[in-house]
Design a protein around this motif. Structure first.
Motif, PDB file in Angstrom:
ATOM      1  N   ASP A 267     -63.861   5.416  24.505  1.00 33.91           N
ATOM      2  CA  ASP A 267     -62.019   5.593  25.422  1.00 33.91           C
ATOM      3  C   ASP A 267     -61.253   6.325  24.469  1.00 33.91           C
ATOM      4  OD1 ASP A 267     -60.868   3.608  27.268  1.00 33.91           O
ATOM      5  OD2 ASP A 267     -59.708   2.864  25.083  1.00 33.91           O
ATOM      6  N   LEU A 268     -60.938   7.108  23.113  1.00 34.74           N
ATOM      7  CA  LEU A 268     -60.242   7.976  23.301  1.00 34.74           C
ATOM      8  C   LEU A 268     -60.425   9.643  23.477  1.00 34.74           C
ATOM      9  CD1 LEU A 268     -60.611   7.898  19.177  1.00 34.74           C
ATOM     10  CD2 LEU A 268     -58.392   6.878  19.943  1.00 34.74           C
ATOM     11  N   ILE A 269     -61.961   9.344  23.505  1.00 39.77           N
ATOM     12  CA  ILE A 269     -61.708  11.091  24.574  1.00 39.77           C
ATOM     13  C   ILE A 269     -61.801  10.924  26.082  1.00 39.77           C
ATOM     14  CG2 ILE A 269     -63.366  12.623  26.143  1.00 39.77           C
ATOM     15  CD1 ILE A 269     -65.614  11.544  23.495  1.00 39.77           C
ATOM     16  N   ARG A 270     -61.326   9.450  26.566  1.00 38.00           N
ATOM     17  CA  ARG A 270     -60.805   9.424  28.410  1.00 38.00           C
ATOM     18  C   ARG A 270     -59.141   9.616  27.969  1.00 38.00           C
ATOM     19  NH1 ARG A 270     -62.922   4.362  28.595  1.00 38.00           N
ATOM     20  NH2 ARG A 270     -64.812   3.782  29.802  1.00 38.00           N
ATOM     21  N   GLN A 271     -59.021   9.283  27.003  1.00 35.00           N
ATOM     22  CA  GLN A 271     -56.856   9.711  26.617  1.00 35.00           C
ATOM     23  C   GLN A 271     -57.061  10.676  25.758  1.00 35.00           C
ATOM     24  OE1 GLN A 271     -55.849   6.075  24.839  1.00 35.00           O
ATOM     25  NE2 GLN A 271     -57.705   4.864  25.183  1.00 35.00           N
TER      26      GLN A 271
ATOM     27  N   GLU B 249     -64.643  14.722  43.142  1.00 35.16           N
ATOM     28  CA  GLU B 249     -63.804  14.027  42.062  1.00 35.16           C
ATOM     29  C   GLU B 249     -65.430  14.463  40.902  1.00 35.16           C
ATOM     30  OE1 GLU B 249     -61.779  13.699  40.345  1.00 35.16           O
ATOM     31  OE2 GLU B 249     -60.335  14.192  42.104  1.00 35.16           O
ATOM     32  N   LEU B 250     -65.384  14.683  39.781  1.00 36.19           N
ATOM     33  CA  LEU B 250     -66.380  14.564  38.702  1.00 36.19           C
ATOM     34  C   LEU B 250     -66.499  14.188  38.196  1.00 36.19           C
ATOM     35  CD1 LEU B 250     -68.994  16.874  39.066  1.00 36.19           C
ATOM     36  CD2 LEU B 250     -67.998  18.179  37.214  1.00 36.19           C
ATOM     37  N   PHE B 251     -67.666  13.119  37.296  1.00 34.46           N
ATOM     38  CA  PHE B 251     -67.478  12.025  36.616  1.00 34.46           C
ATOM     39  C   PHE B 251     -68.876  12.185  35.386  1.00 34.46           C
ATOM     40  CE2 PHE B 251     -65.848  10.538  40.407  1.00 34.46           C
ATOM     41  CZ  PHE B 251     -64.816   9.669  40.406  1.00 34.46           C
ATOM     42  N   ALA B 252     -68.767  11.993  34.244  1.00 40.36           N
ATOM     43  CA  ALA B 252     -69.512  12.159  34.075  1.00 40.36           C
ATOM     44  C   ALA B 252     -69.586  11.157  32.890  1.00 40.36           C
ATOM     45  CB  ALA B 252     -69.804  13.199  33.221  1.00 40.36           C
ATOM     46  N   ALA B 273     -64.580  16.879  33.896  1.00 38.89           N
ATOM     47  CA  ALA B 273     -64.936  15.481  34.063  1.00 38.89           C
ATOM     48  C   ALA B 273     -64.874  14.423  33.841  1.00 38.89           C
ATOM     49  CB  ALA B 273     -66.440  14.986  34.599  1.00 38.89           C
ATOM     50  N   HIS B 274     -64.133  12.802  34.826  1.00 42.62           N
ATOM     51  CA  HIS B 274     -64.162  11.420  33.737  1.00 42.62           C
ATOM     52  C   HIS B 274     -65.034  11.531  33.358  1.00 42.62           C
ATOM     53  CE1 HIS B 274     -60.682  12.295  36.735  1.00 42.62           C
ATOM     54  NE2 HIS B 274     -61.974  12.009  37.359  1.00 42.62           N
ATOM     55  N   LEU B 275     -64.871  10.412  31.905  1.00 51.70           N
ATOM     56  CA  LEU B 275     -66.056  10.424  30.464  1.00 51.70           C
ATOM     57  C   LEU B 275     -66.134   8.661  32.003  1.00 51.70           C
ATOM     58  CD1 LEU B 275     -65.935  10.004  27.909  1.00 51.70           C
ATOM     59  CD2 LEU B 275     -65.714   7.703  28.994  1.00 51.70           C
ATOM     60  N   THR B 276     -67.490   8.650  31.923  1.00 54.48           N
ATOM     61  CA  THR B 276     -67.416   7.035  32.733  1.00 54.48           C
ATOM     62  C   THR B 276     -68.610   6.503  32.279  1.00 54.48           C
ATOM     63  OG1 THR B 276     -67.315   8.131  34.760  1.00 54.48           O
ATOM     64  CG2 THR B 276     -68.568   6.357  34.818  1.00 54.48           C
ATOM     65  N   GLU B 277     -68.316   5.539  31.413  1.00 52.41           N
ATOM     66  CA  GLU B 277     -69.010   4.060  31.194  1.00 52.41           C
ATOM     67  C   GLU B 277     -69.187   2.533  32.210  1.00 52.41           C
ATOM     68  OE1 GLU B 277     -68.200   3.726  26.419  1.00 52.41           O
ATOM     69  OE2 GLU B 277     -66.288   3.272  27.862  1.00 52.41           O
ATOM     70  N   GLY B 278     -68.403   3.269  33.167  1.00 52.56           N
ATOM     71  CA  GLY B 278     -68.856   1.911  34.398  1.00 52.56           C
ATOM     72  C   GLY B 278     -67.873   2.245  35.160  1.00 52.56           C
ATOM     73  N   VAL B 279     -68.339   1.399  36.213  1.00 49.92           N
ATOM     74  CA  VAL B 279     -67.571   1.181  38.071  1.00 49.92           C
ATOM     75  C   VAL B 279     -65.837   1.375  38.137  1.00 49.92           C
ATOM     76  CG1 VAL B 279     -67.189  -1.014  37.897  1.00 49.92           C
ATOM     77  CG2 VAL B 279     -67.735   0.039  39.696  1.00 49.92           C
ATOM     78  N   GLU B 280     -65.040   0.328  36.655  1.00 48.91           N
ATOM     79  CA  GLU B 280     -63.791   1.247  36.770  1.00 48.91           C
ATOM     80  C   GLU B 280     -63.571   1.974  36.787  1.00 48.91           C
ATOM     81  OE1 GLU B 280     -61.601  -1.244  37.918  1.00 48.91           O
ATOM     82  OE2 GLU B 280     -63.521  -2.701  37.662  1.00 48.91           O
ATOM     83  N   ASP B 281     -64.146   2.775  35.654  1.00 48.03           N
ATOM     84  CA  ASP B 281     -64.008   4.777  35.830  1.00 48.03           C
ATOM     85  C   ASP B 281     -64.426   5.128  36.913  1.00 48.03           C
ATOM     86  OD1 ASP B 281     -63.447   4.112  32.697  1.00 48.03           O
ATOM     87  OD2 ASP B 281     -65.571   4.245  32.543  1.00 48.03           O
ATOM     88  N   VAL B 282     -65.112   4.831  37.487  1.00 49.99           N
ATOM     89  CA  VAL B 282     -64.949   5.771  38.596  1.00 49.99           C
ATOM     90  C   VAL B 282     -63.990   5.405  39.895  1.00 49.99           C
ATOM     91  CG1 VAL B 282     -66.674   6.047  40.887  1.00 49.99           C
ATOM     92  CG2 VAL B 282     -67.838   5.799  38.523  1.00 49.99           C
ATOM     93  N   LEU B 283     -63.860   4.296  40.064  1.00 45.16           N
ATOM     94  CA  LEU B 283     -62.875   2.883  41.217  1.00 45.16           C
ATOM     95  C   LEU B 283     -61.771   3.964  40.799  1.00 45.16           C
ATOM     96  CD1 LEU B 283     -64.791  -0.225  41.576  1.00 45.16           C
ATOM     97  CD2 LEU B 283     -64.783   1.467  42.525  1.00 45.16           C
ATOM     98  N   ILE B 284     -61.319   4.039  39.686  1.00 42.89           N
ATOM     99  CA  ILE B 284     -60.260   4.468  39.023  1.00 42.89           C
ATOM    100  C   ILE B 284     -59.539   5.845  39.452  1.00 42.89           C
ATOM    101  CG2 ILE B 284     -57.874   5.068  37.513  1.00 42.89           C
ATOM    102  CD1 ILE B 284     -59.305   3.071  35.495  1.00 42.89           C
ATOM    103  N   HIS B 285     -60.482   6.774  40.034  1.00 43.68           N
ATOM    104  CA  HIS B 285     -60.742   8.006  40.043  1.00 43.68           C
ATOM    105  C   HIS B 285     -60.912   8.559  41.603  1.00 43.68           C
ATOM    106  CE1 HIS B 285     -59.181   9.191  36.526  1.00 43.68           C
ATOM    107  NE2 HIS B 285     -59.758   8.308  35.716  1.00 43.68           N
ATOM    108  N   LEU B 286     -61.460   7.435  41.862  1.00 42.99           N
ATOM    109  CA  LEU B 286     -62.217   7.572  43.578  1.00 42.99           C
ATOM    110  C   LEU B 286     -60.750   8.759  44.563  1.00 42.99           C
ATOM    111  CD1 LEU B 286     -65.415   8.688  43.889  1.00 42.99           C
ATOM    112  CD2 LEU B 286     -65.090   6.338  45.502  1.00 42.99           C
ATOM    113  N   PRO B 287     -60.975   9.249  44.986  1.00 41.14           N
ATOM    114  CA  PRO B 287     -60.218   9.726  46.099  1.00 41.14           C
ATOM    115  C   PRO B 287     -59.581   9.036  47.366  1.00 41.14           C
ATOM    116  CG  PRO B 287     -61.525  11.495  45.945  1.00 41.14           C
ATOM    117  CD  PRO B 287     -62.162  10.511  44.746  1.00 41.14           C
TER     118      PRO B 287
END
Lengths: 377, 377
Positions: A267-271, B249-252, B273-287
């Motif tokens: 989460d820190l990395i995300r921020q 967009e790039l996620f990892a 790349a967007h740090l991704t732990e779950g579906v929310e991380d993708v939805l927030i950044h998906l254009p």
């Protein structure tokens, strides 16, 4: 390292004031700026204390002498704010401890330092990462700061100790190592070129409220803080926030989303914390000097509260010149600059009156030059 | 979904041109823009081909008819660039395949889509993350794109298939599932509401050079690409670069520094790349729509080269009006705009001559509207 020794009268005065209930680090620093020395502060205090319903209980001289003797017996010494070898980076913090007790080598406080913090219930992998990262940082000539806790902290100290460059900040007194199983590690750090620091007096058993205070010292000593494994809402994240507030760089070691111990660091990395896999990631982003202090985030409210001394019982007696200022204040903190703008007094007069009001227990002076009423009439 | 059927003559013409050695996706698109249809392109081609020492080997009509019949036999159909239900997002790519073979439901190509890619030798944890993330994305109504490879790809398809929303892009022909153990998965995707796409003709056994071509389709179909586990210098990172180039967009998904399979994905996070732990991380950044295409990074040079068709043997015969342009070009790519600025010809004349030169094997037209000599005299 340049060292300066205070006269024993000055050292004793400062120790007594620092140990006095109702004089926290912020008040101490303001009194020191106002009066110029511990001896002068001590001389002025009866006048200030007289305005309180419950008189100030100044820390007894005999107690202070006893503590100084006991610390010398342990092989330790005191460090005083602003007097070398008090750590210069820590002194930048407005709530830096007025007095620190030190075991070990004061030279260990000289190098640029990085903190490594993380979960007490760390995984074996997390401990391995902390140990090797700490050793690599120490071999680069950096001091490695941590909190002597179980898990990541202990691993970081062990790794850094191989290069003789580690600083442990403990929450209780130096004579009561905590957790007990790290007593040997504490003794090794003191004996093998490292340093152990405590803000609390000898004989203090660490309580919950001491840990955020300790964490601010860990952050304050360091140019950057590396979080190795940390769950959400863990103490390591408090250290991380304190580091950001103090303008220090933030680093975090990533982990699998399936590992709950990685949630906080991910989460820190995300921020915006620097993703850290090894020593290079830290070296690239470690500045020569800290950045500007940043505003306190609302999420930190409770931590901030815990770091500010509790208001002593309050005086019903009105204070000369202060009623007008009290009218302007509420329990929600506002900027002192704002108070100055809203009254007819000079900035220095406002600061002086607010300091009196704080000593009287009527207001709290908060980091970021803000002030709030204590809520007591 | 709006569908448009090409006449069988137009479909056949496009298929023959797309299968012809020496006409790659970029050339095909430029010819289509110039001539307006496959039939018109086919009519113009003998004139263009005559300028070559080695005559153009246009793909035989009988071969094209045989392939069309075989695809129909498999239950599949062709999709043609720019003609619904050809995926609109993919069509934005300047090197989009002129023809794709499809098994399964064309409706699967309609929703907004996200690609999940990663290591073939994925850990059990990585596969679990891919499967549950893919299922969650599909349940949000997103198509989940992957490459039907072992490991992360297969896990992503399996997860998304539970919500019936997955698109597999294969590197070889649709009749030669690869790897063989995923033949059942390919059949399930086609039968259970998903789609399987191939650029290569039926009967093509996938070779190394087909995979980067496949990866550009995976990226091109998707608003974003999620990299789950990827070592440094792995194919998944190529897909990631292609996605960035295409403005996606790039996620990892992060992992422990001790796990070499997390190196690539951690490095992508380090690079933004967007740090991704779950579906929310993708939805927030998906254009809603892709961003502008970005310049090709130098590290991608070899990939780029692999995606551009090899130059056919070259003609020693000089081309009318073209010598001046060739003088301006070297083997290092330069922008076509730059060529226009340096000569007396109009932009459209330059484009037309460069297209001729490409068909003659003298230059390569590259993505990003750049051009280079092939190095052949």
């Amino acid at each position: 390292m340049t060292e300066a020794r205070l006269s024993s009268a000055e050292a004793l005065a400062r120790l007594r004031l620092a140990r006095t209930e109702g004089i926290g680090p912020l008040t101490f620093r303001r009194l020191l700026v106002r009066y110029g020395s511990g001896v002068a502060m001590l001389a002025a205090l009866p006048g200030l204390a007289a305005r309180r319903a419950a008189p100030f209980t100044l820390w007894p001289e005999a107690e202070a002498r006893r503590e100084a003797a006991a610390l010398a017996e342990l092989g330790g010494r005191f460090l005083f704010l602003g007097v070398p070898p008090y750590p210069t980076l820590l002194a930048l913090q407005e709530d830096a401890p007025p007095v620190l007790a030190l075991l070990g080598d004061p030279a260990a406080l000289a190098p640029r330092a990085v903190a490594l913090v993380g979960a007490r219930n760390a995984s074996a992998a997390g401990r391995r990462i902390a140990e090797s990262l700490a050793e690599a940082l120490a071999r680069e000539g950096l001091g490695v700061v941590s909190g002597l806790a179980r898990g990541i902290d202990a691993a970081a100290h062990l790794g850094a100790l191989r290069a003789g460059r580690t600083i442990a900040c403990v929450a209780g007194g130096l004579d009561l190592p905590y957790p007990p199983e790290n007593a040997v590690l504490q003794a090794r750090i003191a004996a093998e070129g490292g340093a152990v620091l405590a803000e609390a007096p000898l004989g203090t058993a660490p309580l919950a409220r001491h840990f955020p205070r300790r964490n601010r010292i860990v952050a304050g000593l360091s140019l950057g803080v590396v979080v190795v494994e940390a769950a959400l809402r863990s103490g390591s994240l408090i250290t991380a926030r304190l580091a950001l507030e103090a303008g220090r760089e933030l680093f975090a070691v990533p982990g699998s989303p399936l590992d709950p111990r990685a949630r906080g660091s991910n989460d820190l990395i995300r921020q915006g914390a620097h993703l850290t896999e090894g020593v290079e990631d830290v070296l690239i982003h470690l500045p020569e000097a800290p950045g500007p202090a940043r505003p306190v985030e609302p999420r930190l409210g409770q931590v901030q509260g815990a770091m500010v001394e509790e208001a002593a019982p309050d005086s019903p007696e009105p204070l000369a010149d202060a009623d007008q200022l009290l009218e302007l204040l509420g329990v929600a903190p506002i900027a002192v600059d704002e108070v100055v703008r809203r009254c007819h007094l000079s900035p220095s007069a406002v600061q002086a009156i607010l300091l009196d009001l704080e000593l009287a227990g009527r207001v709290e002076l908060l980091p970021g030059n803000r002030v709030a009423r204590t809520g007591q009439a």
